[in-house]
Design an enzyme around this catalytic site. Structure first.
Site, PDB file in Angstrom:
ATOM      1  CE  LYS A  80      -2.882   3.262   1.320  1.00  0.00           C
ATOM      2  NZ  LYS A  80      -2.377   4.575   0.869  1.00  0.00           N
ATOM      3  CE1 TYR A 120      -7.245   5.494  -1.038  1.00  0.00           C
ATOM      4  CE2 TYR A 120      -7.507   3.495  -2.334  1.00  0.00           C
ATOM      5  CZ  TYR A 120      -6.909   4.182  -1.289  1.00  0.00           C
ATOM      6  OH  TYR A 120      -5.978   3.552  -0.504  1.00  0.00           O
ATOM      7  CG  ASN A 184       0.854   6.033   1.908  1.00  0.00           C
ATOM      8  OD1 ASN A 184       0.207   5.035   1.568  1.00  0.00           O
ATOM      9  ND2 ASN A 184       0.304   7.241   1.939  1.00  0.00           N
ATOM     10  CG  HIS A 187      -6.992   4.222   4.277  1.00  0.00           C
ATOM     11  ND1 HIS A 187      -7.181   5.506   3.819  1.00  0.00           N
ATOM     12  CD2 HIS A 187      -8.168   3.858   4.887  1.00  0.00           C
ATOM     13  CE1 HIS A 187      -8.406   5.905   4.120  1.00  0.00           C
ATOM     14  NE2 HIS A 187      -9.029   4.929   4.757  1.00  0.00           N
ATOM     15  CD  GLU A 198     -12.367   5.274   4.934  1.00  0.00           C
ATOM     16  OE1 GLU A 198     -11.944   6.231   4.267  1.00  0.00           O
ATOM     17  OE2 GLU A 198     -11.836   4.906   6.001  1.00  0.00           O
TER      18      GLU A 198
END
Length: 224
Positions: A80, A120, A184, A187, A198
């Site tokens: 990310k 998402y 975080n 992913h 994905e």
């Protein structure tokens, strides 16, 4: 099909042969010859059934995410914007490489709103959804990757660590680098179904380099 038709023929031949025993020596000889031929036919049918038809065992469905449970299994992994900004991309990649997984695709991309929302979509009803989409599309690129190898989906999640870094084990990526769940770093697909979605969302199938083998691939993926 051959076995199913030949075996009943063998049984019928046997009955006919035994019924001719009272007809004399010549009849018995004829019956024995008929039974011998039928036995050869049935034996050939069984051999054909056992060896001519290959036995194929699939661990799971075969999709753009490979075949679940085999060395072709693939996972989508995305670093990310916070991971890119902190310049730890190389370290994250090296963790997957050291485990023995194969990098099939990699690109740096600033996602569009549409792409981020679709990625998402399962979180669309969550209160943090809008902020998450805004963050992922902030202008700092994400690093989109596809990794391949046996059990890569489950093991990839273990390498990444718990969603909330405060619950992530030391030694995992989140356990070593993160504090806040909102930042975080990474992913990873959580199932074969999500990996299929994905990978297909972020990559065209032609972008996946799946045919090459790292030098130690066969040794790493061997079962014996």
């Amino acid at each position: 099909m051959f076995a199913r038709t030949a075996i009943p023929a063998f049984r019928a031949a046997s009955k006919r042969a035994f019924s001719t025993q009272a007809a004399g020596v010549a009849g018995n000889a004829s019956a024995r010859r008929y039974m011998g031929a039928a036995t050869l036919v049935a034996g050939g049918a069984l051999a054909y059934s056992a060896f001519a038809t290959p036995s194929v065992h699939l661990e799971g469905p075969k999709t753009i995410a490979g075949e679940l449970g085999t060395a072709t299994e693939r996972s989508y992994v995305m670093i990310k914007p916070d991971g890119t900004s902190r310049q730890i991309v190389g370290d994250i990649i090296s963790r997957f490489e050291r485990r023995g997984y194969k990098l099939c695709a990699l690109k740096s991309v600033v996602p569009s709103q549409e792409l981020a929302k679709e990625h998402y979509i399962d979180l669309a009803k969550k209160p943090f959804y809008a902020g998450l989409v805004s963050y992922i599309t902030c202008g700092t690129p994400v690093i989109a990757m596809v990794w391949e190898g046996k059990d890569v989906i489950r093991q990839g999640r273990r390498l990444v660590g718990a969603t909330n870094p405060q619950d992530a084990a030391p030694g995992s990526i989140r356990g070593d680098y993160c504090v806040s769940v909102g930042r975080n770093i990474i992913h990873a697909s959580d199932s074969h179904e999500s990996a299929t979605k994905e990978i297909g969302l972020w990559f065209h199938e032609k972008e996946l380099a799946t045919e090459y083998k790292p030098i130690a691939w066969d040794m790493i993926m061997a079962d014996n």
